[in-house]
Design an enzyme around this catalytic site. Structure first.
Site, short mmCIF file in Angstrom:
data_model
loop_
_atom_site.label_atom_id
_atom_site.label_comp_id
_atom_site.label_asym_id
_atom_site.label_seq_id
_atom_site.Cartn_x
_atom_site.Cartn_y
_atom_site.Cartn_z
N ASP A 133 4.89 -6.59 11.06
CA ASP A 133 4.04 -5.47 10.48
C ASP A 133 2.88 -5.51 10.69
O ASP A 133 2.66 -4.46 9.28
CB ASP A 133 4.96 -5.40 9.32
CG ASP A 133 5.15 -3.81 8.89
OD1 ASP A 133 6.15 -3.28 7.81
OD2 ASP A 133 4.81 -2.91 9.94
N LYS A 135 -0.25 -3.97 10.30
CA LYS A 135 -1.20 -2.23 10.64
C LYS A 135 -1.96 -2.02 9.78
O LYS A 135 -2.12 -3.17 8.56
CB LYS A 135 0.21 -1.66 10.77
CG LYS A 135 0.48 -1.41 9.74
CD LYS A 135 2.24 -0.64 9.66
CE LYS A 135 2.26 -0.40 8.15
NZ LYS A 135 3.96 0.47 9.04
N ASN A 138 -1.40 -2.52 5.89
CA ASN A 138 -0.68 -3.84 5.18
C ASN A 138 -1.69 -4.12 4.93
O ASN A 138 -1.22 -5.60 4.43
CB ASN A 138 0.39 -4.87 6.40
CG ASN A 138 1.52 -3.29 5.94
OD1 ASN A 138 1.35 -2.42 4.95
ND2 ASN A 138 2.50 -3.52 6.78
N ASP A 151 1.21 -7.43 2.91
CA ASP A 151 3.17 -6.47 3.27
C ASP A 151 3.65 -7.29 2.70
O ASP A 151 3.66 -8.15 3.37
CB ASP A 151 2.86 -5.55 3.86
CG ASP A 151 4.10 -4.62 3.68
OD1 ASP A 151 4.46 -3.77 3.17
OD2 ASP A 151 5.36 -4.57 4.54
N THR A 168 6.11 4.16 11.86
CA THR A 168 5.14 4.70 13.17
C THR A 168 5.65 3.52 13.82
O THR A 168 6.08 2.01 13.78
CB THR A 168 3.93 4.69 12.70
OG1 THR A 168 3.10 4.43 13.94
CG2 THR A 168 3.67 3.07 12.36
C1 LIG Z 1 0.49 -2.74 1.56
C2 LIG Z 1 1.28 -1.70 0.06
C3 LIG Z 1 1.57 -2.14 -0.67
N1 LIG Z 1 0.29 -3.11 -1.06
C4 LIG Z 1 0.51 -4.03 -2.81
O1 LIG Z 1 1.36 -4.54 -2.25
C5 LIG Z 1 -1.05 -4.07 -2.67
C6 LIG Z 1 -1.24 -5.64 -3.71
C7 LIG Z 1 -2.69 -5.19 -3.99
N2 LIG Z 1 -3.07 -6.47 -4.69
N3 LIG Z 1 -4.84 -5.95 -4.95
C8 LIG Z 1 -4.25 -4.52 -3.96
N4 LIG Z 1 -5.38 -3.91 -5.01
C9 LIG Z 1 -5.43 -2.66 -4.66
O2 LIG Z 1 -4.62 -1.70 -4.13
C10 LIG Z 1 -7.09 -1.70 -4.73
C11 LIG Z 1 -6.95 -0.40 -4.41
C12 LIG Z 1 -8.08 0.56 -4.71
C13 LIG Z 1 -9.30 -0.14 -5.08
N5 LIG Z 1 -10.59 0.24 -5.45
C14 LIG Z 1 -10.10 1.95 -4.86
C15 LIG Z 1 -11.81 2.40 -4.56
N6 LIG Z 1 -12.76 1.38 -4.84
C16 LIG Z 1 -14.49 2.19 -4.74
C17 LIG Z 1 -13.07 0.00 -5.03
C18 LIG Z 1 -11.02 -0.06 -5.78
C19 LIG Z 1 -9.09 -2.12 -5.39
C20 LIG Z 1 -7.90 -1.84 -5.36
C21 LIG Z 1 -3.49 -3.89 -4.01
S1 LIG Z 1 -2.35 -3.30 -2.87
C22 LIG Z 1 3.13 -1.59 -1.72
C23 LIG Z 1 3.55 -1.49 -1.14
C24 LIG Z 1 5.32 -1.21 -1.65
C25 LIG Z 1 4.65 -0.65 -3.03
C26 LIG Z 1 3.10 -0.47 -2.90
C27 LIG Z 1 2.63 -1.65 -2.89
#
Ligand SMILES: CC[C@@H](NC(=O)c1cc2[nH]nc(NC(=O)c3ccc(N4CCN(C)CC4)cc3)c2s1)c1ccccc1
Length: 274
Positions: A133, A135, A138, A151, A168
């Site tokens: 997966d 992409k 993830n 992911d 997709t």
């Molecule tokens: C890959 C999808 C998956 N995600 C995870 O497992 C995820 C695991 C994990 N560890 N750290 C993350 N960090 C962030 O999501 C993140 C987002 C924006 C950020 N910024 C915004 C812009 N700024 C300028 C800088 C800081 C910083 C950190 C995520 S997501 C998921 C699956 C199911 C349900 C929820 C999430």
């Protein structure tokens, strides 16, 4: 570790992202002040989609993987309604948003990410884990700009067709869209798709209708746009990854010695920007 975690061990911060089955929050473990990402998945949604056994196996796999380009799973716990995954915090966020912002990545950035992904996938394949997966959605970016495969969709069995149909097709190789046997070569194919998308901004077989994407994938109907101008070396690598016969795809260790990677990827695996 064997510690039994619970929600009271954490201060919960802002929501970081939303995904299937739940959301992920910034969180801090109270004792150590360690910052993590806490992913909260709803049991009833997992049950409805019959993926709880897959989540258990994915947790089993993820908690044993240790690689700088693979997001760590430190632990998990649950209550009557939710499953909580304690994940490494990737401080620079989601790669797909960065690609949307930049439209395309330059060849040095693209090659650096592809090399990191190849190293992470070599590590996974050595442990008989096939990701299936890979992409942009993830992939996350760590504090120093390093790429992290995030992911939990690490299904080691074929994903059920319903999920494939609603997700997709863009990143799936011919053998998967045709529902045939498949092996670690599926990740090599996805690497080729990603390399194309990093450089051109869209995946190579994108089409308005599912059925057209399907046809373009099984025919490997690969066409390089005239713009942006991309080195012939980059196109050569993509052509050696997007090969119908899985056994003829460039082995991952040969990706790392391909001239485009050798001449463009930053050895530290970090795109230093500018
Ligand atoms: C890959 C999808 C998956 N995600 C995870 O497992 C995820 C695991 C994990 N560890 N750290 C993350 N960090 C962030 O999501 C993140 C987002 C924006 C950020 N910024 C915004 C812009 N700024 C300028 C800088 C800081 C910083 C950190 C995520 S997501 C998921 C699956 C199911 C349900 C929820 C999430």
């Amino acid at each position: 570790g064997e510690k039994r975690w619970s929600l009271t061990d954490f201060d919960i911060g802002k929501p970081l992202g939303r995904g299937k089955f739940g959301n992920v929050y910034l969180a801090r473990e109270k004792q150590s002040k360690y910052v993590v990402a806490l992913k909260v998945l709803f049991k009833n949604q997992l049950q409805q989609s019959q993926v709880e056994h897959q989540l258990r196996r994915e947790i089993e796999i993820q908690s044993h993987l240790r690689h700088p380009n693979i997001l760590r799973l430190y632990g998990y716990f649950y209550d009557q309604a939710r499953v909580y995954l304690i994940l490494e915090y990737a401080a620079k966020g989601e790669l797909y948003k960065e690609l949307q912002r930049c439209k395309v990545f330059n060849e040095k950035r693209a090659a650096t990410y592809i090399a990191s992904l190849a190293r992470a996938l070599i590590y996974c394949h050595e442990k008989h884990v096939i990701h299936r997966d890979i992409k942009p959605e993830n992939l996350l970016i760590g504090l120093k700009g390093e790429l992290k495969i995030a992911d939990f969709g690490w299904s080691v069995h074929t994903c059920n067709r319903r999920r494939t149909l609603c997700g997709t097709l863009d990143y799936l190789p011919p053998e998967m869209v045709e529902g045939k046997e498949h092996d670690a070569g599926v990740d090599v194919w996805s690497l080729g798709i990603l390399c194309f998308e990093f450089l051109y901004g869209t995946p190579p077989f994108e089409a308005k209708k599912h059925s057209d994407t399907y046809k373009r994938i099984v025919r490997v109907d690969l066409r390089f746009p005239a713009k942006p101008v991309i080195s012939s070396s980059a196109r050569d690598l993509i052509c050696h990854l997007l090969v119908k016969d899985s056994s003829q795809r460039l082995p991952l260790r040969k990706v790392l010695t391909h001239p485009w990677i050798v001449n463009n990827a930053d050895p530290s695996g970090v795109y230093a920007g500018h």
